[in-house]
Scaffold this active site. Structure first.
Site, mmCIF file in Angstrom:
data_model
loop_
_atom_site.group_PDB
_atom_site.id
_atom_site.type_symbol
_atom_site.label_atom_id
_atom_site.label_comp_id
_atom_site.label_asym_id
_atom_site.label_seq_id
_atom_site.Cartn_x
_atom_site.Cartn_y
_atom_site.Cartn_z
ATOM 1 N N ASP A 45 3.570 1.998 5.550
ATOM 2 C CA ASP A 45 4.201 2.339 4.271
ATOM 3 C C ASP A 45 4.621 3.807 4.187
ATOM 4 O OD1 ASP A 45 1.580 3.281 4.197
ATOM 5 O OD2 ASP A 45 0.937 1.952 2.598
ATOM 6 N N ASN B 65 -8.496 -0.646 -5.542
ATOM 7 C CA ASN B 65 -8.173 -1.865 -6.291
ATOM 8 C C ASN B 65 -7.904 -3.068 -5.386
ATOM 9 O OD1 ASN B 65 -5.695 -1.288 -5.193
ATOM 10 N ND2 ASN B 65 -4.613 -0.972 -7.133
ATOM 11 N N HIS C 164 -5.837 -3.125 -2.771
ATOM 12 C CA HIS C 164 -4.511 -3.216 -2.145
ATOM 13 C C HIS C 164 -4.596 -2.997 -0.635
ATOM 14 C CE1 HIS C 164 -3.568 1.357 -2.883
ATOM 15 N NE2 HIS C 164 -3.899 1.205 -1.639
ATOM 16 N N GLU D 87 0.145 -3.999 -4.122
ATOM 17 C CA GLU D 87 -0.757 -3.810 -5.254
ATOM 18 C C GLU D 87 -1.124 -5.141 -5.912
ATOM 19 O OE1 GLU D 87 -2.010 -0.960 -5.691
ATOM 20 O OE2 GLU D 87 -0.607 0.620 -6.225
HETATM 21 C C1 GLP Z 1 -3.146 4.321 0.235
HETATM 22 C C2 GLP Z 1 -2.314 3.684 1.362
HETATM 23 C C3 GLP Z 1 -3.061 2.571 2.025
HETATM 24 C C4 GLP Z 1 -4.479 3.020 2.247
HETATM 25 C C5 GLP Z 1 -5.175 3.131 0.913
HETATM 26 C C6 GLP Z 1 -6.547 3.776 0.985
HETATM 27 O O1 GLP Z 1 -2.496 4.358 -0.986
HETATM 28 N N1 GLP Z 1 -1.032 3.222 0.985
HETATM 29 O O2 GLP Z 1 -2.421 2.190 3.230
HETATM 30 O O3 GLP Z 1 -5.168 2.097 3.026
HETATM 31 O O4 GLP Z 1 -4.365 3.706 -0.070
HETATM 32 O O5 GLP Z 1 -6.467 5.148 1.179
HETATM 33 P P1 GLP Z 1 -7.688 6.027 1.613
HETATM 34 O O6 GLP Z 1 -7.980 5.671 3.036
HETATM 35 O O7 GLP Z 1 -7.224 7.451 1.485
HETATM 36 O O8 GLP Z 1 -8.817 5.690 0.720
#
Ligand code: GLP
Length: 241
Positions: free
Chosen positions: A67, A136, A138, A143
């Site tokens: 992403d 959440n 995702h 989402e």
């Molecule tokens: C982000 C990314 C995800 C990631 C998630 C967790 O928004 N788009 O790909 O897995 O949220 O992030 P983090 O590893 O910083 O907790």
């Protein structure tokens, strides 16, 4: 779904890096799906160490990232392009021409999304996909909602994700409200998937996922229950809450 519980973040990162290493050694031209966020940073660090000290060779590896924010330039310090280059690509022997990250500035986003999925397919599909998980539930930027996108799409971020990701920005209003993300179908086509989660903040989503009893678009990660080869690697904090 296989579940591995590791004592701490360091162990979790090493176990994940070892899986990546094994897959590259089995198939030097591996198609590797990559994630951003804090969670995989330890794994990237360990892979860099393996490259430098043990000669792990990325020269034939191709990567696809999950992403990117919409409207942020590739060299913006908060872009996922910048993150990947700084945290990982600049420190290994990967050919930059073999690293693909969705373009959040594409002129024709709809067309671009289709091209991204087609490119993955043309390269033979993702062999191993690394995933984190949002607080959440995702995965990538898919989402919780009434429905989930199957293919790579432009999506609106939820308030909770904007809030969670604001820690990387100077202020809340600088966090982009939309992103481009591989869809659930794009992710599910990967031959093998590893989902990583550490820390108490992920415990609620992990608890729901590990019940392994229902599919719900309100917990996008639950779709992984349909995949035949998923390994969830978590630390004790993410497990116990
Ligand atoms: C982000 C990314 C995800 C990631 C998630 C967790 O928004 N788009 O790909 O897995 O949220 O992030 P983090 O590893 O910083 O907790």
């Amino acid at each position: 779904m296989k579940v591995i519980i590791e004592k701490d973040y360091e162990r979790l990162s090493k176990v994940a890096a070892n899986i990546v290493k094994d897959e590259i050694e089995k198939k030097p031209n591996l198609i590797l799906g990559l994630a951003t966020g804090s969670t995989p940073e330890g794994m990237y660090k360990e892979l860099i160490r393996m490259h430098k000290e043990e000669g792990l060779d990325f020269s034939q590896v191709t990567t696809f990232n999950l992403d990117e924010y919409v409207g942020i330039d590739k060299d913006h310090p908060n872009s996922y392009h910048y993150f990947m280059k700084n945290i990982f690509f600049d420190h290994i022997n990967i050919d930059p021409n073999n690293t693909f990250i969705p373009d959040g500035t594409a002129e024709n986003p709809e067309e671009y999304c289709k091209e991204y999925d087609k490119l993955i397919e043309d390269k033979g599909g993702i062999d191993l996909q690394i995933l984190g998980i949002g607080e959440n539930g995702h995965i990538a930027f898919n989402e919780p909602d009434e429905y989930l996108n199957l293919n790579t799409s432009i999506v609106k971020l939820t308030e909770s994700t904007i809030q969670a990701n604001s820690r990387f920005f100077d202020s809340l209003d600088q966090v982009p409200k939309t992103a481009i993300t591989m869809g659930i179908g794009s992710i599910m086509k990967a031959k093998k998937i590893i989902l990583l989660a550490n820390g108490k903040k992920k415990a609620k989503a992990i608890r729901e996922l590990l019940k392994q009893d229902k599919l719900t678009t309100q917990l996008p990660a639950s779709m992984l229950l349909l995949h035949p080869d998923v390994t969830v690697i978590i630390d004790e904090e993410a497990y116990e809450g």
